[in-house]
Motif scaffolding. Structure first.
Motif, PDB file in Angstrom:
ATOM      1  N   ASP A   1     -13.343   1.504   0.026  1.00  0.00           N
ATOM      2  CA  ASP A   1     -14.324   1.647  -1.062  1.00  0.00           C
ATOM      3  C   ASP A   1     -13.937   2.616  -1.648  1.00  0.00           C
ATOM      4  N   ASN A   2     -12.960   3.246  -1.396  1.00  0.00           N
ATOM      5  CA  ASN A   2     -12.382   4.645  -2.196  1.00  0.00           C
ATOM      6  C   ASN A   2     -11.412   3.990  -3.157  1.00  0.00           C
TER       7      ASN A   2
ATOM      8  N   LYS B   1       0.710  -1.142  -0.141  1.00  0.00           N
ATOM      9  CA  LYS B   1      -0.101  -0.012   0.046  1.00  0.00           C
ATOM     10  C   LYS B   1       0.886   1.247   0.026  1.00  0.00           C
ATOM     11  N   GLY B   2       0.483   2.220  -0.714  1.00  0.00           N
ATOM     12  CA  GLY B   2       1.061   3.624  -0.592  1.00  0.00           C
ATOM     13  C   GLY B   2       2.289   3.557  -1.558  1.00  0.00           C
ATOM     14  N   LYS B   3       2.570   2.627  -2.385  1.00  0.00           N
ATOM     15  CA  LYS B   3       3.464   2.633  -3.373  1.00  0.00           C
ATOM     16  C   LYS B   3       2.800   2.280  -4.764  1.00  0.00           C
ATOM     17  N   VAL B   4       3.761   2.572  -5.969  1.00  0.00           N
ATOM     18  CA  VAL B   4       3.241   2.212  -7.172  1.00  0.00           C
ATOM     19  C   VAL B   4       3.654   1.235  -7.795  1.00  0.00           C
ATOM     20  N   THR B   5       2.815   0.219  -8.134  1.00  0.00           N
ATOM     21  CA  THR B   5       2.996  -1.199  -8.871  1.00  0.00           C
ATOM     22  C   THR B   5       2.584  -1.238 -10.236  1.00  0.00           C
ATOM     23  N   LEU B   6       3.518  -1.825 -10.956  1.00  0.00           N
ATOM     24  CA  LEU B   6       3.502  -2.006 -12.173  1.00  0.00           C
ATOM     25  C   LEU B   6       3.137  -3.543 -12.502  1.00  0.00           C
TER      26      LEU B   6
ATOM     27  N   LYS C   1       2.969  13.808  -6.844  1.00  0.00           N
ATOM     28  CA  LYS C   1       2.879  15.140  -6.394  1.00  0.00           C
ATOM     29  C   LYS C   1       1.381  15.144  -5.560  1.00  0.00           C
ATOM     30  N   HIS C   2       0.504  14.971  -6.348  1.00  0.00           N
ATOM     31  CA  HIS C   2      -1.154  14.914  -5.863  1.00  0.00           C
ATOM     32  C   HIS C   2      -1.581  13.993  -5.167  1.00  0.00           C
ATOM     33  N   LEU C   3      -1.033  12.789  -5.426  1.00  0.00           N
ATOM     34  CA  LEU C   3      -1.595  11.345  -4.774  1.00  0.00           C
ATOM     35  C   LEU C   3      -0.435  10.906  -4.019  1.00  0.00           C
ATOM     36  N   PRO C   4       0.312  11.411  -3.017  1.00  0.00           N
ATOM     37  CA  PRO C   4       1.430  10.708  -2.494  1.00  0.00           C
ATOM     38  C   PRO C   4       1.228   9.768  -1.693  1.00  0.00           C
ATOM     39  N   ASP C   5       0.110   9.410  -1.162  1.00  0.00           N
ATOM     40  CA  ASP C   5      -0.123   8.212  -0.189  1.00  0.00           C
ATOM     41  C   ASP C   5      -0.945   7.116  -0.986  1.00  0.00           C
ATOM     42  N   THR C   6      -1.458   7.431  -2.310  1.00  0.00           N
ATOM     43  CA  THR C   6      -2.301   6.578  -2.836  1.00  0.00           C
ATOM     44  C   THR C   6      -1.485   5.195  -3.340  1.00  0.00           C
ATOM     45  N   THR C   7      -2.390   4.097  -3.284  1.00  0.00           N
ATOM     46  CA  THR C   7      -1.807   2.822  -3.936  1.00  0.00           C
ATOM     47  C   THR C   7      -2.229   2.991  -5.388  1.00  0.00           C
ATOM     48  N   ILE C   8      -0.994   2.917  -6.160  1.00  0.00           N
ATOM     49  CA  ILE C   8      -1.296   2.790  -7.502  1.00  0.00           C
ATOM     50  C   ILE C   8      -0.853   1.662  -8.148  1.00  0.00           C
ATOM     51  N   VAL C   9      -1.858   0.850  -8.931  1.00  0.00           N
ATOM     52  CA  VAL C   9      -1.572  -0.215  -9.720  1.00  0.00           C
ATOM     53  C   VAL C   9      -1.912  -0.101 -11.013  1.00  0.00           C
ATOM     54  N   TYR C  10      -1.037  -0.056 -12.022  1.00  0.00           N
ATOM     55  CA  TYR C  10      -1.204   0.208 -13.585  1.00  0.00           C
ATOM     56  C   TYR C  10      -0.653  -0.658 -14.502  1.00  0.00           C
ATOM     57  N   THR C  11      -1.076  -0.825 -15.642  1.00  0.00           N
ATOM     58  CA  THR C  11      -0.648  -1.753 -16.626  1.00  0.00           C
ATOM     59  C   THR C  11       0.183  -0.725 -17.747  1.00  0.00           C
ATOM     60  N   ASP C  12       1.050  -1.172 -18.168  1.00  0.00           N
ATOM     61  CA  ASP C  12       2.011  -0.417 -19.262  1.00  0.00           C
ATOM     62  C   ASP C  12       2.471  -1.236 -19.979  1.00  0.00           C
ATOM     63  N   HIS C  13       2.449  -1.091 -21.556  1.00  0.00           N
ATOM     64  CA  HIS C  13       3.185  -2.059 -22.370  1.00  0.00           C
ATOM     65  C   HIS C  13       4.647  -1.238 -22.867  1.00  0.00           C
ATOM     66  N   ASN C  14       4.518   0.093 -22.250  1.00  0.00           N
ATOM     67  CA  ASN C  14       5.567   0.630 -22.677  1.00  0.00           C
ATOM     68  C   ASN C  14       6.149   1.648 -21.529  1.00  0.00           C
ATOM     69  N   PRO C  15       6.369   0.824 -20.442  1.00  0.00           N
ATOM     70  CA  PRO C  15       6.726   1.864 -18.971  1.00  0.00           C
ATOM     71  C   PRO C  15       7.769   2.766 -19.430  1.00  0.00           C
TER      72      PRO C  15
ATOM     73  N   MET D   1      -8.651  14.381  -9.126  1.00  0.00           N
ATOM     74  CA  MET D   1      -9.494  15.068  -8.410  1.00  0.00           C
ATOM     75  C   MET D   1     -10.175  14.284  -7.418  1.00  0.00           C
ATOM     76  N   LYS D   2     -10.296  12.860  -7.534  1.00  0.00           N
ATOM     77  CA  LYS D   2     -11.286  11.791  -6.738  1.00  0.00           C
ATOM     78  C   LYS D   2     -10.278  11.610  -5.354  1.00  0.00           C
ATOM     79  N   LYS D   3      -8.880  11.797  -5.515  1.00  0.00           N
ATOM     80  CA  LYS D   3      -8.008  11.401  -4.265  1.00  0.00           C
ATOM     81  C   LYS D   3      -8.402  10.037  -3.872  1.00  0.00           C
ATOM     82  N   PRO D   4      -8.062   9.212  -4.516  1.00  0.00           N
ATOM     83  CA  PRO D   4      -8.696   7.746  -4.255  1.00  0.00           C
ATOM     84  C   PRO D   4      -7.548   6.918  -3.279  1.00  0.00           C
TER      85      PRO D   4
END
Ligand SMILES: Nc1ncnc2c1ncn2[C@@H]1O[C@H](COP(=O)(O)OP(=O)(O)OP(=O)(O)O)[C@@H](O)[C@H]1O
Length: 598
Positions: free
Chosen positions: A449-450, A412-417, A562-576, A529-532
């Motif tokens: 839920d967020n 949590k709180g990290k960015v995962t690819l 910068k705007h979502l420093p504490d958000t857990t981000i999970v993303y897919t990207d073919h060209n990271p 804007m949602k600050k999830p």
């Protein structure tokens, strides 16, 4: 019984008036009752029944007053006073009859619109709230109906016609009762002598009329048996044409780029041709039915006179009675031939009802699938450290495997690819996490839920502003502070000033007003804007440049940090990018096993 036989039996059964009435009863039953919600409709239906009972009496009054006027005119030396009195009685009876008919039709149309509104609300509600708009395409062997025609047109037509037919049927029944009584009263027993034997047939007019009606009815029923099937086909063809036109509109640019005009034109024309072929068959059957019903209409008076002939010759019927007979005859016959007389409307209603039944059945299947799946894919609160995915198994609607027993811990709180070759199952995992995968099993914990998802294709609501698209699905008015923040983010993401100035303008924003990369940047602003707590992004920057000079992708990544420093981000990207945006990578291999690497 062979399957062919049972099919034929089913088809014949589906067309009988009784089985249709049963289906309509089941369908309409929930919309009537004495509770506040249904009382108005129950009263209207009661009013229509009462109206038709009154109509039967009014009809008797019309007939008797007409007969007495006729009788009076035949009396030598009738006075004007007596004539005007009898004529006034006739007038009153006719006006009374007309007034009841008018009120009756008015109540029927009120009932029709109330039913249409209520049923439409229920259909639309069910389709939207159960996410049927999404789920219907995920069902195995789904025929993916196009409900636009059903909700916008068919249902209104159905209810207007059903209430009209209901009213019409009750009128036919009350006229039938009057006709039977009238014919019986006029039916002087028929005396026949054969050799030395003589017979007396009481009420023979009633019996002969019923025999005529039953024979006529069976002939027309046979002729119209295939009309329902053909009309069903016709509606399906109309739905296909609508879908194709919508498809061409949605993919207009791609079709134009690919020079696909002739291809799409041929495909659309093929559907129009098929629909025309069905229409021609429907017209042929309709014209045959019109021929039969018109012939019958002309035959009625002739046949009634033939029936009365023995008694007229024997001078046992008065002139006024002779005039009444065709009228009563017609009313009795109309009862038996009601379905064939209204064949077009009855089959139209049966076709619409079938489409609504199919639509409801599809939604029921989808709701059941979701319900079953809730037991297989379990969500729990988990801990503050990680999102835990355990033994996640995903399948296609046909049951084949996409992913088996996928287990992973996402800090949590990290960015995962999430990385894998195309088609391995990255989007499917995101669908499961969002609770949108009905063929999934396993355990997922640690989600709040967020959460916010950015799908691989940006989404813009129809006929709304860019501001609405950014704050979607919120329906609250944006505050001045929110608008300021959005404009600031747009500037940070290098949006052109003219677009920023048009933020609140309603346009087809999904159309050519924005480039694909701009559309993706709008989705990023929306997420900020949602600050999830957790943000899932599926190829969310695939159309954005990341060359050394402009580096819009880098700008997006920095903005998210910068705007979502504490958000857990999970993303897919073919060209990271290699900018250090992600803290953690998950590789999903082709052998459906996941490996984690920091
Ligand atoms: N509703 C469905 N019906 C049939 N097949 C499906 C369905 N959903 C997913 N699949 C199949 O599951 C597999 C994984 O699809 P998914 O979209 O998850 O792949 P992906 O890893 O995100 O691919 P990409 O990187 O190309 O977007 C594909 O073969 C796809 O055809």
């Amino acid at each position: 019984m062979s399957s062919e036989e049972s099919k034929i039996k089913k088809k014949i059964e589906s067309l009988t008036l009784l089985s249709l009435a049963k289906r309509f009863y089941r369908f309409y039953r929930p919309y009537f009752g004495l509770d506040a919600k249904n009382l108005k409709r129950t009263m209207l239906a009661g009013g229509i029944i009462l109206g038709n009972t009154l109509l039967a009496f009014a009809l008797v009054f019309v007939n008797t007053s007409m007969a007495s006027l006729m009788g009076l005119l035949l009396v030598p030396g009738v006075t004007y006073t007596a004539f005007f009195y009898a004529a006034a009685q006739c007038m009153a009876a006719i006006v009374g009859y007309g007034a009841i008919t008018g009120v009756d039709a008015w109540m029927a149309s009120l009932l029709g619109s109330s039913l249409a509104h209520s049923i439409n609300k229920k259909l639309e509600n069910r389709w939207m709230k159960s996410k049927g708009y999404y789920g219907a395409t995920l069902l195995p062997k789904s025929s993916a109906q196009n409900p636009s025609q059903l909700i916008s047109h068919d249902n209104y037509e159905l209810n207007a016609t059903v209430t009209e037919l209901f009213d019409n049927f009750l009128t036919t029944v009350s006229n039938f009762a009057v006709g039977i009584v009238g014919l019986y009263m006029l039916s002087v027993p028929l005396e026949l002598s054969l050799f030395s034997l003589s017979f007396v047939l009481p009420g023979y007019l009633v019996i002969s009329t019923v025999i005529y009606a039953v024979i006529y009815n069976s002939i027309t029923n046979k002729m119209g048996d295939s009309l329902e099937d053909l009309q069903s086909k016709q509606r399906k063809m109309e739905g296909k044409i609508q879908t194709k036109i919508n498809h061409i509109k949605t993919h207009a640019e791609a079709i134009a780029f690919k020079k696909g005009t002739d291809y799409e034109h041929k495909s659309l024309l093929d559907s129009i041709k098929q629909s025309r072929a069905v229409q021609v068959s429907v017209s042929k059957i309709r014209s045959l039915l019109t021929f039969a019903t018109n012939l019958h209409a002309e035959f009625t008076s002739f046949f009634a006179i033939l029936l009365c002939a023995p008694n007229i010759i024997a001078q046992k019927l008065s002139f006024a009675s002779i005039l009444e007979i065709p009228y009563h005859f017609q009313n009795v016959v109309n009862f038996f031939t009601w379905k064939s007389d209204n064949f077009d409307k009855v089959t139209d209603c049966a076709v619409s009802l079938k489409r609504i039944e199919d639509f409801n059945a599809t939604l029921t299947k989808w709701e059941k699938l979701q319900e079953d799946n809730r037991a297989h894919l379990q969500f729990s609160k988990g801990n503050n450290k990680a999102i835990e995915i355990k033994n996640l198994t995903l399948k296609k609607p046909d049951g084949t495997l996409i992913l088996q027993k996928f287990t992973q811990s996402i800090p949590k709180g990290k960015v995962t690819l999430l990385q894998a070759a195309s088609g391995v199952g990255k989007t499917s995992i995101l669908r499961a996490v969002a609770g949108l995968s009905p063929y999934a099993s396993g355990k997922i914990s640690g989600l709040s839920d967020n959460m916010h998802f950015i799908p691989s294709h940006p989404y813009f609501p129809v006929q709304r502003s860019l501001l609405d698209a950014i704050l979607y699905p919120s329906q609250k008015k944006a505050t001045a502070q929110e608008i300021r923040k959005i404009k600031g983010l747009m500037r940070e993401l290098s949006f052109n000033e003219s677009i920023i100035n048009d933020l609140e303008v309603v346009k087809d924003w999904f159309g050519p007003h924005l480039s694909d990369g701009e559309k993706q940047r709008i989705e990023i602003i929306s997420a900020i804007m949602k600050k999830p707590d957790t943000l899932f992004m599926d190829e969310a920057t695939s159309r954005v440049d990341h060359d050394a000079k402009t580096d819009n992708k880098g700008k997006i990544e920095r903005l998210l940090k910068k705007h979502l420093p504490d958000t857990t981000i999970v993303y897919t990207d073919h060209n990271p990018s290699e900018s250090g945006f992600c803290d953690n990578r998950i590789y999903l291999s082709n052998s459906r096993k996941a490996m984690a690497k920091r």
